[in-house]
Design an enzyme around this catalytic site. Structure first.
Site, PDB file in Angstrom:
ATOM      1  N   GLY A  26       0.986  -1.235   0.163  1.00 40.55           N
ATOM      2  CA  GLY A  26       0.073  -0.148  -0.152  1.00 40.55           C
ATOM      3  C   GLY A  26       0.900   1.149   0.160  1.00 40.55           C
ATOM      4  N   CYS A  27       2.075   1.118   0.025  1.00 39.27           N
ATOM      5  CA  CYS A  27       2.785   2.353   0.348  1.00 39.27           C
ATOM      6  C   CYS A  27       3.850   2.651  -0.967  1.00 39.27           C
ATOM      7  CB  CYS A  27       3.615   2.203   1.727  1.00 39.27           C
ATOM      8  SG  CYS A  27       4.935   3.662   1.882  1.00 39.27           S
ATOM      9  N   GLY A  28       3.728   3.829  -1.476  1.00 37.54           N
ATOM     10  CA  GLY A  28       4.692   4.161  -2.509  1.00 37.54           C
ATOM     11  C   GLY A  28       5.962   5.093  -2.132  1.00 37.54           C
ATOM     12  N   CYS A  52       7.680   4.413   0.902  1.00 41.35           N
ATOM     13  CA  CYS A  52       8.555   3.970   2.162  1.00 41.35           C
ATOM     14  C   CYS A  52       9.890   4.368   2.087  1.00 41.35           C
ATOM     15  CB  CYS A  52       8.229   2.777   2.139  1.00 41.35           C
ATOM     16  SG  CYS A  52       6.625   1.933   2.161  1.00 41.35           S
ATOM     17  N   HIS A 104       0.654   1.944  -7.105  1.00 51.16           N
ATOM     18  CA  HIS A 104       1.847   3.084  -7.578  1.00 51.16           C
ATOM     19  C   HIS A 104       2.907   2.152  -8.481  1.00 51.16           C
ATOM     20  CE1 HIS A 104       4.215   0.922  -4.310  1.00 51.16           C
ATOM     21  NE2 HIS A 104       2.987   1.169  -3.556  1.00 51.16           N
TER      22      HIS A 104
END
Length: 257
Positions: free
Chosen positions: A98-100, A102, A170
Site C-alpha cells: 500500500g505504500c509508494g 516508504c 503505484h
C-alpha cells in the site's frame, strides 16, 4: 473450501504473485518494492523516470532481469553521469503493497515541489466514464485473481491504448509510465486511469509524467488534491457508470463529446 448458498464445497482460486523486486543501479540497491513479477522492463524504466533517477530512457545503458533466491533484481547500468548524485540519494526502501513512499528520509522529501502540467487537453465526462468501463475487460490478471490494481491510458479517438497491473497501485502506474515511453507515447496526450483511490504518490508520478488528467474509481486524499491543484492536474474520482466527480482544475472536463 468455499461457502456458497449455505453449502460448503471444495474450491480453487488463482492468486496474484507478490515478490520483492530490487532496483539495482551500478551495483547498488536503490529500492525494494513488493510487486507483481510481470512487465518488469516497463517497471524498471517507469520507476527510474518517476523517481528521478534518470531523465530519459537512454540513460539506462543495460538492463538485466535476474531471479534470485527470494525475489527478482532489476540490474541496471547507467550511462556516464554524476555518480556522486546517485550515491548521495541512495537508500534502501522496503515497499509494502500500500505504500509508494516508504523509506523517504524527510517530510520535505516526501512532498517535494512538483512540476506544473499546463497541457490544455479537454474531454467530455462521458469519455472518462466509458474509458473506465472499458478497463474492466483489459484487466486480465484481475479477472483471474480479483486482487490487483490497474493503471490505464486513454487517448481520445483511440480508446484505452495501454494497461498495466500490479498488486501495488503505484507499481502499476510506474509500469504504465515505462510502457508509454517504450511505445513512444506521451502522457500529456491523454488520461491516466486508476482502479484505486488517488493518493499523493500517484499525483506525484502523474506530474513527473506530465499527465494533465488523473481519473480513478475511488476518492482522492486531501493531500493528493492539494498537490494536484498546485501542479495543475485535473483529478477525477468516483468514476461510475452514472457519472464522476471532478475535484481540481475542472476546466478540462466538459459535458459533451
Amino acid at each position: 473450501v468455499a461457502w456458497r448458498g449455505k453449502v460448503l464445497t471444495p474450491s480453487m482460486r488463482a492468486l496474484p504473485a507478490e515478490v520483492p523486486v530490487a532496483f539495482v543501479y551500478d551495483g547498488g540497491t536503490e529500492a525494494v518494492m513488493m510487486a507483481s513479477p510481470a512487465d518488469l522492463e516497463d517497471f524498471a524504466l517507469g520507476f527510474s523516470l518517476n523517481d528521478g533517477i534518470i531523465a530519459a530512457r537512454e540513460e539506462i545503458a543495460e538492463l538485466g532481469i535476474v531471479e534470485v533466491e527470494r525475489g527478482i533484481e532489476l540490474r541496471m547500468t547507467l550511462t556516464p553521469r554524476n555518480r556522486e548524485t546517485l550515491v548521495s540519494r541512495r537508500r534502501h526502501r522496503a515497499g509494502p503493497v500500500g505504500c509508494g513512499l516508504c523509506g523517504v528520509e524527510s517530510i520535505a522529501a516526501a512532498v517535494p515541489p512538483l512540476p506544473r502540467v499546463t497541457v490544455n487537453l479537454t474531454l467530455a465526462a462521458d469519455e472518462i466514464v466509458g474509458a473506465m468501463r472499458a478497463m474492466a475487460s483489459l484487466q486480465k490478471l484481475n479477472a483471474e485473481t480479483h486482487a490487483v490494481h490497474a493503471a490505464g491510458f486513454y487517448v481520445r479517438g483511440e480508446g484505452v491504448v495501454a494497461v498495466r497491473e500490479d498488486v501495488g497501485r503505484h507499481n502499476a502506474l510506474d509500469k504504465l509510465a515505462g510502457a508509454l515511453v517504450h511505445s513512444g507515447r506521451k502522457a500529456c496526450d491523454g488520461v491516466l486511469l486508476m482502479t484505486s483511490r488517488v493518493s499523493v504518490e500517484l499525483v506525484q508520478k502523474a506530474a513527473v509524467m506530465g499527465a494533465p488528467v488523473l481519473a480513478a474509481v475511488s476518492a482522492p486524499t486531501a493531500l493528493a488534491l492539494r498537490e494536484a491543484d498546485a501542479a495543475c492536474i485535473t483529478v477525477v474520482g468516483i468514476v461510475r457508470d452514472d457519472g464522476l466527480e471532478v475535484f481540481t482544475h475542472a476546466r478540462r472536463i466538459g459535458n459533451a463529446s
